[in-house]
Motif scaffolding. Sequence first.
Motif, PDB file in Angstrom:
ATOM      1  N   ILE A 279      23.915  54.306  25.749  1.00 45.18           N
ATOM      2  CA  ILE A 279      22.842  53.567  25.074  1.00 45.18           C
ATOM      3  C   ILE A 279      21.710  54.552  24.788  1.00 45.18           C
ATOM      4  N   GLU A 280      21.269  54.592  23.541  1.00 42.85           N
ATOM      5  CA  GLU A 280      20.154  55.481  23.208  1.00 42.85           C
ATOM      6  C   GLU A 280      18.859  54.688  23.307  1.00 42.85           C
ATOM      7  N   ARG A 281      17.904  55.197  24.073  1.00 40.67           N
ATOM      8  CA  ARG A 281      16.643  54.488  24.271  1.00 40.67           C
ATOM      9  C   ARG A 281      15.487  55.464  24.227  1.00 40.67           C
ATOM     10  N   THR A 282      14.360  54.982  23.775  1.00 42.05           N
ATOM     11  CA  THR A 282      13.174  55.827  23.805  1.00 42.05           C
ATOM     12  C   THR A 282      12.529  55.801  25.188  1.00 42.05           C
ATOM     13  N   ASP A 283      12.839  54.742  25.965  1.00 36.69           N
ATOM     14  CA  ASP A 283      12.229  54.609  27.288  1.00 36.69           C
ATOM     15  C   ASP A 283      13.314  54.565  28.356  1.00 36.69           C
ATOM     16  N   GLY A 284      14.104  55.624  28.418  1.00 38.42           N
ATOM     17  CA  GLY A 284      15.276  55.686  29.276  1.00 38.42           C
ATOM     18  C   GLY A 284      15.078  55.176  30.692  1.00 38.42           C
ATOM     19  N   PRO A 285      14.176  55.799  31.484  1.00 32.37           N
ATOM     20  CA  PRO A 285      14.047  55.413  32.890  1.00 32.37           C
ATOM     21  C   PRO A 285      13.679  53.942  33.066  1.00 32.37           C
ATOM     22  N   ARG A 286      12.749  53.415  32.245  1.00 30.87           N
ATOM     23  CA  ARG A 286      12.363  52.010  32.384  1.00 30.87           C
ATOM     24  C   ARG A 286      13.540  51.099  32.066  1.00 30.87           C
ATOM     25  N   PHE A 287      14.334  51.539  31.043  1.00 34.00           N
ATOM     26  CA  PHE A 287      15.482  50.737  30.636  1.00 34.00           C
ATOM     27  C   PHE A 287      16.517  50.640  31.756  1.00 34.00           C
ATOM     28  N   VAL A 288      16.673  51.740  32.504  1.00 37.06           N
ATOM     29  CA  VAL A 288      17.614  51.732  33.620  1.00 37.06           C
ATOM     30  C   VAL A 288      17.221  50.661  34.639  1.00 37.06           C
ATOM     31  N   ALA A 289      15.920  50.591  34.915  1.00 34.58           N
ATOM     32  CA  ALA A 289      15.424  49.586  35.854  1.00 34.58           C
ATOM     33  C   ALA A 289      15.724  48.188  35.342  1.00 34.58           C
ATOM     34  N   GLU A 290      15.511  47.965  34.053  1.00 31.89           N
ATOM     35  CA  GLU A 290      15.790  46.658  33.452  1.00 31.89           C
ATOM     36  C   GLU A 290      17.264  46.312  33.539  1.00 31.89           C
ATOM     37  N   LEU A 291      18.108  47.351  33.281  1.00 30.65           N
ATOM     38  CA  LEU A 291      19.545  47.138  33.346  1.00 30.65           C
ATOM     39  C   LEU A 291      19.973  46.698  34.740  1.00 30.65           C
ATOM     40  N   ALA A 292      19.450  47.441  35.724  1.00 30.90           N
ATOM     41  CA  ALA A 292      19.834  47.175  37.114  1.00 30.90           C
ATOM     42  C   ALA A 292      19.425  45.764  37.516  1.00 30.90           C
ATOM     43  N   GLU A 293      18.287  45.357  36.998  1.00 29.60           N
ATOM     44  CA  GLU A 293      17.777  44.029  37.306  1.00 29.60           C
ATOM     45  C   GLU A 293      18.630  42.943  36.630  1.00 29.60           C
ATOM     46  N   ALA A 294      19.038  43.234  35.350  1.00 27.46           N
ATOM     47  CA  ALA A 294      19.768  42.231  34.584  1.00 27.46           C
ATOM     48  C   ALA A 294      21.215  42.087  35.037  1.00 27.46           C
ATOM     49  N   PHE A 295      21.803  43.211  35.472  1.00 30.11           N
ATOM     50  CA  PHE A 295      23.211  43.161  35.880  1.00 30.11           C
ATOM     51  C   PHE A 295      23.364  43.686  37.301  1.00 30.11           C
ATOM     52  N   PRO A 296      22.856  42.958  38.266  1.00 28.30           N
ATOM     53  CA  PRO A 296      22.900  43.482  39.626  1.00 28.30           C
ATOM     54  C   PRO A 296      24.341  43.639  40.114  1.00 28.30           C
ATOM     55  N   GLY A 297      24.602  44.762  40.792  1.00 27.56           N
ATOM     56  CA  GLY A 297      25.905  44.988  41.408  1.00 27.56           C
ATOM     57  C   GLY A 297      27.013  45.404  40.471  1.00 27.56           C
ATOM     58  N   GLN A 298      26.730  45.452  39.166  1.00 24.44           N
ATOM     59  CA  GLN A 298      27.803  45.792  38.230  1.00 24.44           C
ATOM     60  C   GLN A 298      27.859  47.284  37.908  1.00 24.44           C
ATOM     61  N   ILE A 299      26.713  47.935  38.065  1.00 28.51           N
ATOM     62  CA  ILE A 299      26.637  49.335  37.654  1.00 28.51           C
ATOM     63  C   ILE A 299      27.096  50.249  38.790  1.00 28.51           C
ATOM     64  N   GLU A 300      28.067  51.117  38.459  1.00 28.46           N
ATOM     65  CA  GLU A 300      28.558  52.044  39.479  1.00 28.46           C
ATOM     66  C   GLU A 300      27.757  53.337  39.493  1.00 28.46           C
ATOM     67  N   ALA A 301      27.448  53.816  38.323  1.00 25.56           N
ATOM     68  CA  ALA A 301      26.649  55.043  38.237  1.00 25.56           C
ATOM     69  C   ALA A 301      25.896  55.016  36.929  1.00 25.56           C
ATOM     70  N   VAL A 302      24.769  55.680  36.907  1.00 24.27           N
ATOM     71  CA  VAL A 302      23.988  55.718  35.677  1.00 24.27           C
ATOM     72  C   VAL A 302      23.346  57.084  35.554  1.00 24.27           C
ATOM     73  N   ARG A 303      23.273  57.560  34.312  1.00 25.04           N
ATOM     74  CA  ARG A 303      22.697  58.887  34.100  1.00 25.04           C
ATOM     75  C   ARG A 303      21.742  58.799  32.911  1.00 25.04           C
ATOM     76  N   VAL A 304      20.586  59.371  33.077  1.00 32.83           N
ATOM     77  CA  VAL A 304      19.635  59.408  31.970  1.00 32.83           C
ATOM     78  C   VAL A 304      19.439  60.872  31.599  1.00 32.83           C
ATOM     79  N   GLY A 305      19.606  61.192  30.332  1.00 32.73           N
ATOM     80  CA  GLY A 305      19.449  62.592  29.963  1.00 32.73           C
ATOM     81  C   GLY A 305      18.783  62.748  28.614  1.00 32.73           C
ATOM     82  N   ARG A 306      18.172  63.925  28.413  1.00 25.03           N
ATOM     83  CA  ARG A 306      17.696  64.269  27.082  1.00 25.03           C
ATOM     84  C   ARG A 306      18.938  64.372  26.198  1.00 25.03           C
ATOM     85  N   PRO A 307      18.837  64.005  24.941  1.00 30.15           N
ATOM     86  CA  PRO A 307      20.036  64.073  24.095  1.00 30.15           C
ATOM     87  C   PRO A 307      20.520  65.523  23.949  1.00 30.15           C
TER      88      PRO A 307
END
Lengths: 341, 271
Positions: A279-307
């Motif tokens: 997923i391409e986002r301008t606000d990567g880290p905040r989006f990760v928090a939102e994702l974790a909140e929206a889909f609790p327990g589903q995410i195994e690993a997540v990585r945020v990187g500069r493109p």
Amino acid sequence: MVSSATTQPEPATAAASGAGAAVEVSGVSFRYGDRLALDGVSFSVPRGEIFGLLGPNGSGKTTLFRVLSTLIPPQSGTLAILGKDLARETFAVRHRIGVVFQAPSLDKKLTAQENLIHHGHLYGLRGADLKERCRKLLDRVGLLDRANERTETLSGGQRRRVELAKGLLHEPDVLILDEPSTGLDPGARRDLMTYLRSLSREGVTCLLTTHLMEEAESCDRLALLCQGKLAALDTPDALKARIGGEVVSVNVREPEGFAARVQERFGVSPQVVDGVVRIERTDGPRFVAELAEAFPGQIEAVRVGRPTLEDVFIRLTGHRFWEAQSETDAAAKDKSKKKGR
Amino acid sequence: MAAPAATGHFALSVYTLAWRELVRFFRQRNRVTGAFLQPVIFWALFGAGLSASFRPDVGAAGVGYAEYFFPGIVVMILLFTAIFATVSVIEDRREGFLQGVLVAPVSRGAMVMGKLVGGTLLATLQGAIFLLLGLTQDIAFTPANVAALFGVMLLLSFALTGLGFIFAWRMESTQGFHAVISVLMLPMWLLSGAFFPAAGAPAWLYWTIQLNPLTYGMALTRHALYLDPAKSSAPGVPGPELALGVTVAFALVMFALSYKIAGRRVAGDLA
């Protein structure tokens, strides 16, 4: 293999260069039998630029190299080097270009010096002038003390340096290199790029093919090739800037369903590449928090990187870089099997 | 940089390509030894073993078999050295050296000529070394026949290197080349009058020998060795003029075909 997300090359870049271009490629197509290796590729390289052709194997970059180096004659479209038409003024072009092949082109039974002398003769150089050029170039690539050793006794990296010296011996205005860092360790790769940079400051245009992202990063501009087409052409930074912000890669158990739910919930369009949801986002880290909140327990690993350039490649072609490569590798293998070789 | 005209350095290119062939040859010691030892052994064994049972009717002087066979070995050396020299075409392609030559501003003619001249010099050089063995025979060497022999060896080697080039250009492996050598080159030599004279052979064999271009090169070598048609002429052996004419034509045709075939790009270039 359908690449849905392929965008057209920037017409602005091609127009900007004009008549003084070192390399002018327009509408070049090439086919081997029924396989279209190059499909209407056009670009222009100004003098003194380090220009990279980035693409996986089978993307057409090697074919383009072969045509530009005059190894094989063009089939359609026009190519000009320093204003000279490659098909009609082949000999004039050959005097102005230096070619460094991916496969070794040295005679192993000859010494480094002898290889260079032989090469010089083929370019019409001779005598004291030729000797002096050989000495200077061997010195410049740091092999003066090995000048009289047969190249079969040199290391891979040293041989590459002799290859480079060979390509530069007749003082070409345009240097064309095919995967120049093949067989080089990371340190030697950096040395090579530093060397190309110093050449480019002297006004030598360097055009190189590569499949290495970090090598591509150090080019002035990049042409991204995918399946014979020019997918994009820009500076590495501009290419990466096309993906604003960050790239969030999420590992989940069932990526397709997850991607659909993310799309529904956040109104973004995730891609599933190699089982990973991108997923391409301008606000990567905040989006990760939102994702974790929206889909609790589903995410195994997540990585945020500069493109990275690889992200750009995925965005433009819908393929993971190496995936596109292995697919074409497999296709090539099939083909050679059919040929019965 | 002052770029020379497109083919302004034709001679320089031919020189450097031929020079490389020679250097390469001398740096592969097994090639040097093999190329010289094989004919010596061949000549010693065959010449000695067959002379007792084989009485060819060659020339009025009735030379012994060892002496009859001697020019035959010269031709064999030329044939094998010249042809093997063109194996380097295959190696050059496989090792990648050729691609550098193909993108250099060298005309196709110069490239082919360089290869052929290299093979020619190698073959002639070895032929010359072998001629020294002739001192053990009752062959009188004079400046005249030595000069004639060198001329013939150069001409014939050039033709034979061209023949090898035609086969080598499109081949991807040296193994394939060996097949060509045993199927084509060996019979070509055996049926050239080198091994046994055409006279007395069955008609089909006689005509095969007459149609073999190497028969004329073989005859030319004999004529050059004696410079006396009375000693080198025999039924079935072409006369000096015909032998020279056919051999010159052979050389020209081989060069022309080599030039033509070198215009093609083969799969190996694109590996």
